[in-house]
Write an enzyme that holds these catalytic residues in place. Sequence first.
Site, PDB file in Angstrom:
ATOM      1  CE1 TYR A  52      -4.293  -1.201  -0.347  1.00 38.09           C
ATOM      2  CE2 TYR A  52      -3.295  -3.041   0.801  1.00 38.09           C
ATOM      3  CZ  TYR A  52      -4.321  -2.521   0.042  1.00 38.09           C
ATOM      4  OH  TYR A  52      -5.375  -3.314  -0.358  1.00 38.09           O
ATOM      5  CG  HIS A 105     -14.112  -0.706  -2.429  1.00 36.29           C
ATOM      6  ND1 HIS A 105     -13.996  -1.188  -3.716  1.00 36.29           N
ATOM      7  CD2 HIS A 105     -15.208  -1.332  -1.906  1.00 36.29           C
ATOM      8  CE1 HIS A 105     -14.972  -2.054  -3.954  1.00 36.29           C
ATOM      9  NE2 HIS A 105     -15.717  -2.148  -2.878  1.00 36.29           N
ATOM     10  CB  CYS A 132      -3.546   4.243  17.008  1.00 31.59           C
ATOM     11  SG  CYS A 132      -5.111   5.157  17.086  1.00 31.59           S
ATOM     12  CB  CYS A 135      -5.925   3.648  21.265  1.00 25.36           C
ATOM     13  SG  CYS A 135      -5.376   2.537  19.932  1.00 25.36           S
ATOM     14  CG  LEU A 198     -11.406  -0.675 -22.859  1.00 30.63           C
ATOM     15  CD1 LEU A 198     -11.181   0.585 -23.691  1.00 30.63           C
ATOM     16  CD2 LEU A 198     -10.113  -1.107 -22.166  1.00 30.63           C
TER      17      LEU A 198
END
Length: 229
Positions: A52, A105, A132, A135, A198
């Site tokens: 990612y 998404h 985080c 937290c 397409l």
Amino acid sequence: MRVVILTGAGISAESGLGTFRDEDGLWTRYPLEEVATPQGWARDPARVLEFYNARRAQAAAARPNAAHAALARLEARLDGQVLIVTQNVDALHEAAGARNVIHMHGRLDGALCAICDHRWPAPGTMAPADPCPSCGAPATRPDVVWFGEMPYRMDEILMALGQADLFVSIGTSGEVYPAAGFVEEAAAQGVRTLELNLEASRGSRLFDEARQGPATRIVPEWVAEMLAL
């Protein structure tokens, strides 16, 4: 006229962002089940974040194309009547000027705590040990919906479909649910349906009308027709 537009990877392909069906690109180097499922995350979060991080950098360098720009024009002219629901995790609709966008998404530029569900803007590079901000748990993951997880804001999307006059699907294969079922949901409510792709998708026969061609050509052509009404 109230219009709900679903966009998929095909609308961003001409901006240089490939789909997981492309023969070359990031997805060919990372098996789907290893980087886009909760199970893959549980097995190897570092590998998932590596993937990612690469996608985030790729998306940050991309620019909206003529199809994104056309939809932004349509939204501006039909103020309050157009909802763009995208399966894409890039921000190219917003970069083109669209404002009424639901990312079902999630988005690559968002981070999510897997423990407390806190959300914040993602840094360029994420690592499993990142705490985080809320937290403090080292459970940072991308704020994207993986296979096997429930897409975001489904109640809003289904309500909008039921109230629409026209549903348009752009650049999506029509094979991933629940988005693949939107055309049937719309048709059941008496909504007119159009596919712009397409090539004909597996579900093209379910639409009232289907047009094929590159998104940068057929989307601006359709928008021009809409604005001439």
